[in-house]
Scaffold this motif. Structure first.
Motif, PDB file in Angstrom:
ATOM      1  N   SER A   1       0.826  -1.310   0.038  1.00 24.34           N
ATOM      2  CA  SER A   1       0.052  -0.074  -0.032  1.00 24.34           C
ATOM      3  C   SER A   1       0.903   1.334   0.072  1.00 24.34           C
ATOM      4  CB  SER A   1      -0.975  -0.050   1.241  1.00 24.34           C
ATOM      5  OG  SER A   1      -1.793   1.189   1.169  1.00 24.34           O
ATOM      6  N   GLY A   2       0.605   2.289  -0.955  1.00 22.42           N
ATOM      7  CA  GLY A   2       1.305   3.497  -0.873  1.00 22.42           C
ATOM      8  C   GLY A   2       0.862   4.211   0.353  1.00 22.42           C
ATOM      9  N   THR A   3       1.668   4.967   1.201  1.00 25.24           N
ATOM     10  CA  THR A   3       1.087   5.744   2.337  1.00 25.24           C
ATOM     11  C   THR A   3       1.789   7.161   2.079  1.00 25.24           C
ATOM     12  OG1 THR A   3       1.300   5.998   4.656  1.00 25.24           O
ATOM     13  CG2 THR A   3       3.177   4.858   3.560  1.00 25.24           C
ATOM     14  N   ARG A   4       0.807   7.959   2.514  1.00 23.84           N
ATOM     15  CA  ARG A   4       1.249   9.324   2.669  1.00 23.84           C
ATOM     16  C   ARG A   4       1.703   9.756   3.997  1.00 23.84           C
ATOM     17  NH1 ARG A   4      -4.961  10.796   0.953  1.00 23.84           N
ATOM     18  NH2 ARG A   4      -5.260   8.721   2.351  1.00 23.84           N
ATOM     19  N   TYR A   5       1.517   9.077   4.728  1.00 22.62           N
ATOM     20  CA  TYR A   5       1.586   9.262   6.429  1.00 22.62           C
ATOM     21  C   TYR A   5       2.837   8.540   6.998  1.00 22.62           C
ATOM     22  CZ  TYR A   5      -3.068  11.030   5.544  1.00 22.62           C
ATOM     23  OH  TYR A   5      -4.187  11.513   4.995  1.00 22.62           O
ATOM     24  N   LYS A   6       3.891   8.238   6.181  1.00 23.81           N
ATOM     25  CA  LYS A   6       5.139   7.549   6.651  1.00 23.81           C
ATOM     26  C   LYS A   6       6.306   7.920   5.971  1.00 23.81           C
ATOM     27  CE  LYS A   6       5.698   3.283   8.031  1.00 23.81           C
ATOM     28  NZ  LYS A   6       5.348   1.671   8.222  1.00 23.81           N
TER      29      LYS A   6
ATOM     30  N   VAL B   1      -7.510   4.450  15.602  1.00 22.99           N
ATOM     31  CA  VAL B   1      -7.867   4.278  17.000  1.00 22.99           C
ATOM     32  C   VAL B   1      -8.939   3.160  17.210  1.00 22.99           C
ATOM     33  CG1 VAL B   1      -8.818   5.353  19.083  1.00 22.99           C
ATOM     34  CG2 VAL B   1      -7.213   6.416  17.786  1.00 22.99           C
ATOM     35  N   LEU B   2      -9.838   3.146  16.319  1.00 20.75           N
ATOM     36  CA  LEU B   2     -11.140   2.452  16.348  1.00 20.75           C
ATOM     37  C   LEU B   2     -11.020   0.968  15.859  1.00 20.75           C
ATOM     38  CD1 LEU B   2     -14.306   4.617  15.240  1.00 20.75           C
ATOM     39  CD2 LEU B   2     -13.649   3.892  17.625  1.00 20.75           C
ATOM     40  N   LEU B   3      -9.920   0.793  14.715  1.00 21.12           N
ATOM     41  CA  LEU B   3      -9.972  -0.420  13.961  1.00 21.12           C
ATOM     42  C   LEU B   3      -8.402  -1.226  14.200  1.00 21.12           C
ATOM     43  CD1 LEU B   3     -12.064   0.368  10.758  1.00 21.12           C
ATOM     44  CD2 LEU B   3     -12.687  -0.816  12.832  1.00 21.12           C
ATOM     45  N   ARG B   4      -7.471  -0.278  14.449  1.00 21.88           N
ATOM     46  CA  ARG B   4      -6.273  -0.814  14.758  1.00 21.88           C
ATOM     47  C   ARG B   4      -5.706  -1.638  13.096  1.00 21.88           C
ATOM     48  NH1 ARG B   4      -8.789  -1.634  19.179  1.00 21.88           N
ATOM     49  NH2 ARG B   4      -8.755  -4.058  18.941  1.00 21.88           N
ATOM     50  N   PRO B   5      -5.927  -1.221  12.357  1.00 15.51           N
ATOM     51  CA  PRO B   5      -5.521  -2.133  11.256  1.00 15.51           C
ATOM     52  C   PRO B   5      -4.297  -2.390  10.595  1.00 15.51           C
ATOM     53  CG  PRO B   5      -5.694   0.226  10.522  1.00 15.51           C
ATOM     54  CD  PRO B   5      -5.908   0.349  11.929  1.00 15.51           C
ATOM     55  N   GLY B   6      -3.225  -2.036  11.313  1.00 13.60           N
ATOM     56  CA  GLY B   6      -1.904  -2.493  11.045  1.00 13.60           C
ATOM     57  C   GLY B   6      -1.493  -1.775   9.834  1.00 13.60           C
ATOM     58  N   ALA B   7      -1.943  -0.722   9.307  1.00 12.17           N
ATOM     59  CA  ALA B   7      -1.432   0.076   8.262  1.00 12.17           C
ATOM     60  C   ALA B   7      -1.448   1.337   8.491  1.00 12.17           C
ATOM     61  CB  ALA B   7      -2.169  -0.343   6.563  1.00 12.17           C
ATOM     62  N   SER B   8      -0.779   2.470   7.730  1.00 17.25           N
ATOM     63  CA  SER B   8      -0.665   3.905   8.257  1.00 17.25           C
ATOM     64  C   SER B   8      -1.624   4.711   7.397  1.00 17.25           C
ATOM     65  CB  SER B   8       0.563   4.271   8.089  1.00 17.25           C
ATOM     66  OG  SER B   8       1.097   4.375   7.068  1.00 17.25           O
ATOM     67  N   ASP B   9      -2.064   4.189   6.126  1.00 16.74           N
ATOM     68  CA  ASP B   9      -2.744   5.019   5.430  1.00 16.74           C
ATOM     69  C   ASP B   9      -4.000   4.268   4.929  1.00 16.74           C
ATOM     70  OD1 ASP B   9      -3.950   6.733   3.500  1.00 16.74           O
ATOM     71  OD2 ASP B   9      -2.084   7.398   2.457  1.00 16.74           O
ATOM     72  N   LEU B  10      -5.111   4.532   5.487  1.00 20.89           N
ATOM     73  CA  LEU B  10      -6.170   3.493   5.164  1.00 20.89           C
ATOM     74  C   LEU B  10      -7.127   3.922   4.026  1.00 20.89           C
ATOM     75  CD1 LEU B  10      -7.523   2.530   8.659  1.00 20.89           C
ATOM     76  CD2 LEU B  10      -5.787   1.276   7.052  1.00 20.89           C
ATOM     77  N   THR B  11      -7.406   5.105   3.800  1.00 20.90           N
ATOM     78  CA  THR B  11      -8.024   5.959   2.642  1.00 20.90           C
ATOM     79  C   THR B  11      -7.429   5.938   1.396  1.00 20.90           C
ATOM     80  OG1 THR B  11      -7.689   8.021   3.431  1.00 20.90           O
ATOM     81  CG2 THR B  11      -9.531   6.808   4.439  1.00 20.90           C
ATOM     82  N   GLY B  12      -6.079   5.625   1.256  1.00 19.25           N
ATOM     83  CA  GLY B  12      -5.287   5.731  -0.076  1.00 19.25           C
ATOM     84  C   GLY B  12      -5.907   4.741  -1.026  1.00 19.25           C
TER      85      GLY B  12
ATOM     86  N   ILE C   1      -6.909  18.289   7.025  1.00 15.54           N
ATOM     87  CA  ILE C   1      -7.225  18.034   8.329  1.00 15.54           C
ATOM     88  C   ILE C   1      -8.312  16.667   8.310  1.00 15.54           C
ATOM     89  CG2 ILE C   1      -8.973  18.594  10.275  1.00 15.54           C
ATOM     90  CD1 ILE C   1      -7.435  21.746   9.875  1.00 15.54           C
ATOM     91  N   ILE C   2      -9.327  16.925   7.286  1.00 16.36           N
ATOM     92  CA  ILE C   2     -10.143  15.656   7.019  1.00 16.36           C
ATOM     93  C   ILE C   2      -9.450  14.392   6.920  1.00 16.36           C
ATOM     94  CG2 ILE C   2     -12.146  14.708   5.760  1.00 16.36           C
ATOM     95  CD1 ILE C   2     -12.876  17.837   5.315  1.00 16.36           C
ATOM     96  N   SER C   3      -8.619  14.579   5.917  1.00 19.93           N
ATOM     97  CA  SER C   3      -7.925  13.174   5.771  1.00 19.93           C
ATOM     98  C   SER C   3      -7.131  12.783   6.975  1.00 19.93           C
ATOM     99  CB  SER C   3      -7.024  13.433   4.655  1.00 19.93           C
ATOM    100  OG  SER C   3      -6.186  12.414   4.510  1.00 19.93           O
ATOM    101  N   ARG C   4      -6.297  13.672   7.614  1.00 23.75           N
ATOM    102  CA  ARG C   4      -5.609  13.036   9.055  1.00 23.75           C
ATOM    103  C   ARG C   4      -6.715  12.620   9.763  1.00 23.75           C
ATOM    104  NH1 ARG C   4      -0.012  12.100   9.425  1.00 23.75           N
ATOM    105  NH2 ARG C   4       0.943  13.358   8.116  1.00 23.75           N
ATOM    106  N   GLY C   5      -7.796  13.248   9.930  1.00 17.42           N
ATOM    107  CA  GLY C   5      -8.748  13.103  10.822  1.00 17.42           C
ATOM    108  C   GLY C   5      -9.301  11.734  10.917  1.00 17.42           C
ATOM    109  N   ALA C   6      -9.634  11.476   9.534  1.00 15.98           N
ATOM    110  CA  ALA C   6     -10.427  10.286   9.283  1.00 15.98           C
ATOM    111  C   ALA C   6      -9.252   9.049   9.631  1.00 15.98           C
ATOM    112  CB  ALA C   6     -10.693  10.358   7.792  1.00 15.98           C
ATOM    113  N   ASN C   7      -8.062   9.316   9.170  1.00 17.57           N
ATOM    114  CA  ASN C   7      -6.978   8.304   9.253  1.00 17.57           C
ATOM    115  C   ASN C   7      -6.713   8.086  10.852  1.00 17.57           C
ATOM    116  OD1 ASN C   7      -5.605   6.664   7.382  1.00 17.57           O
ATOM    117  ND2 ASN C   7      -3.876   7.283   8.611  1.00 17.57           N
TER     118      ASN C   7
END
Length: 246
Positions: free
Chosen positions: A130-135, A160-171, A149-155
């Motif tokens: 996965s490509g990540t904008r946050y690492k 916090v809620l899902l602990r998905p094991g990846a840093s960029d979920l909406t990419g 802010i929307i993107s960072r906030g959503a991520n």
């Protein structure tokens, strides 16, 4: 070692490019993709899934098919907009590669990162990259403060809620083993912006391995961004549904 080289030689990468009103962007993204794959020596095909664009995107894709050859550019259009998930399913039905790359056709995702995705996959034998904008040196360019802010906030909320094991979920710039993507598509029920997030969450549930490559995301060059208030509300609803069901 020879066997490993043989496996690499047999790998083929099918790029799925869903399009809607991307007439200006499509020739450039295709040229960049072809150049990137040719320079890295990878076997590839580009599948354009146009959803009845009124701006002539389909006609442009037909010309590109003639220029590069129908073995490299495959136009597989649909009559109207039917959603991203079904576009991937439609594209996969025509894909002959053992790896699938999904990305945006609007130049937000630069094909220069694809060789890094391929290297990362081989390095860790990952099911998904996965490509990540946050690492690392990943980032976002061309967004105003509100959108960042929307993107960072959503991520953040999703982490916090899902602990998905990846840093960029909406990419939406990712490489999948074909059979992994097929399995995930069978499991995913979300639409819109939640869809990409659910793919990673379901991948974690099913025990698939995920590698990450820092990327630069550049806001679309031509045309209008498709993120609006309705999408944000849909995202939050989808997030809560995922939280309740995973």
């Amino acid at each position: 070692m020879a066997a490993a080289r043989g496996n690499r030689a047999r790998d083929k990468y099918s790029v799925l490019l869903p399009t809607y009103n991307e007439r200006e962007n499509l020739p450039l993204i295709v040229w960049l993709l072809v150049r990137s794959f040719q320079e890295s020596g990878s076997n590839f095909e580009i599948i354009v899934i146009d959803d009845g664009s009124p701006d002539g995107t389909r006609e442009v894709a037909e010309q590109l098919e003639k220029i590069y050859g129908s073995d490299k550019i495959l136009l597989r259009p649909r009559a109207k907009k039917l959603g991203l998930g079904t576009a991937y399913i439609h594209g996969m039905q025509h894909a002959t590669g053992n790896f699938i790359i999904i990305m945006d056709a609007d130049l937000s995702h630069h094909p220069k990162f694809i060789p890094e995705f391929i290297r990362k996959q081989k390095e860790g034998n990952f099911d998904i990259v996965s490509g990540t904008r946050y690492k690392g040196n990943g980032g976002v360019y061309g967004w105003d403060l509100k959108r960042k802010i929307i993107s960072r906030g959503a991520n953040f909320v999703t982490q916090v809620l899902l602990r998905p094991g990846a840093s960029d979920l909406t990419g939406s710039f990712r490489l999948y083993r074909k059979e992994v993507l097929q399995k995930l598509m069978e499991k995913c029920v979300s639409k819109g912006y939640v869809f990409q997030m659910e793919m990673i969450v379901r991948a974690r549930q099913l025990g698939y391995t995920i590698g990450e490559v820092p990327i630069s995301f550049v806001d679309r060059v031509y045309g209008e961004s498709k993120l609006g208030g309705n999408e944000i509300v849909s995202f939050l609803k989808g997030l809560l549904t995922l939280f309740a069901t995973t």
